[in-house]
Design a protein around this motif. Structure first.
Motif: not given
Length: 311
Positions: A116, A119, A121, A123-124, A158-160
């Motif tokens: 999180n 950098d 960008k 998918l986790t 707050n990332k995919p």
């Protein structure tokens, strides 16, 4: 032929990728994946620190698939995050998946914090087919633990984010797990990890074939395709449509991929077959998928994805 697939806002040239744990543990293999015709790739499920894994033999190919008890051998989370950051820097517009599999929930949250704050960008993937507390099942079979770790994760992440699930075998469990997953803004669900605690026998030597766990291990390959398809279909029909499905299990041909897509998968992973034959399998599978689509008059995957007919 248009093979374009999509998860959330991410687009992929085709739906194929490796299964986590297969052909993705070190830089050499990841580079091969990166340069293959797969639509994307996922890194080895990582723990915070490097792990040697279980003693060998721990992976054996058998007539209809494989059996393994690897013990999460990996180069440590930082290696896979750094590789992924360099990949996205050198390949603008392309994304990969990072898989994490802490030995306890706190380790997963620690790695999610690092992703999180980075950098990254892509998918986790949170691998829920992993150990939990002693005396408890893996997290994916502990519904309370699954709900708790997702609540804790989405308090800050707050990332995919997607989750890798073990196979389920009861309709009630499909219902219960879907009810939990639908509470969260997940990007995708990955069905399935290997079918756990199978046993393969060497009759000539009257012994098991892998050393860890007295020979008990996860089953992959053709053995598990019907179970994988059932899980893909069960979750496709139960989850919010904002949650995509990645299908994994028993994929050796374009026909197998077509079946996963027909059940509702958006991406399809190749495991045992990739381990056995290397990254050229993606070219062959795509060619076979194109042939099936052409025979049926389909020009896009979306023409048939999820449209499995009932009798």
């Amino acid at each position: 032929m248009n093979f374009t697939s999509k998860i959330g806002s991410f687009k992929f040239e085709n739906p194929l990728m490796n299964a986590s744990g297969v052909w993705c543990d070190d830089k050499e293999k990841l580079d091969e994946l990166k340069n293959s015709s797969s639509g994307s790739f996922v890194t080895k499920s990582a723990t915070p620190q490097m792990r040697e894994g279980n003693p060998s033999p721990r992976y054996i190919e058998v007539p209809l698939g494989s059996i393994n008890s690897m013990g999460l051998p990996n180069l440590g989370f930082d290696f896979y995050l750094n590789y992924s950051l360099k990949f996205q820097e050198n390949n603008p517009g392309k994304v990969n998946f990072i898989s994490i599999a802490g030995m306890k929930p706190e380790e997963n949250l620690e790695m999610l914090h690092k992703i999180n704050d980075s950098d990254f960008k892509g998918l986790t993937e949170l691998n829920l087919s992993c150990p939990n507390l002693p005396g408890k099942p893996q997290i994916g079979y502990d519904f309370e633990a699954t709900e708790l770790i997702l609540k804790q994760a989405f308090e800050f992440f707050n990332k995919p984010l997607g989750v890798k699930l073990p196979p389920y075998f009861d309709m009630v469990h499909f219902d219960q797990m879907a009810e939990i997953l639908n509470q969260f803004p997940l990007a995708y669900v990955n069905c399935i990890n290997s079918v756990g605690n199978g046993l393969y026998i060497d009759t000539e030597n009257e012994s098991v074939v892998i050393k860890p766990k007295d020979g008990f291990g996860g089953i992959g390959g053709a053995y598990v395709k019907p179970t994988a398809l059932a899980n893909v279909r069960a979750f496709y029909t139960r989850l919010n449509k904002s949650i995509s499905i990645i299908g994994c299990g028993g994929v050796e041909s374009g026909k197998d991929v077509f079946e996963h897509l027909l059940c509702g998968a958006e991406m399809v992973q190749v495991g045992t077959h990739l381990m056995r034959n290397g990254t050229l399998v993606f070219d062959k599978i795509l060619s076979e998928l194109a042939e099936i689509m052409e025979q049926k008059g389909y020009k896009n995957i979306k023409d048939f994805r999820g449209k499995l007919k009932s009798l």
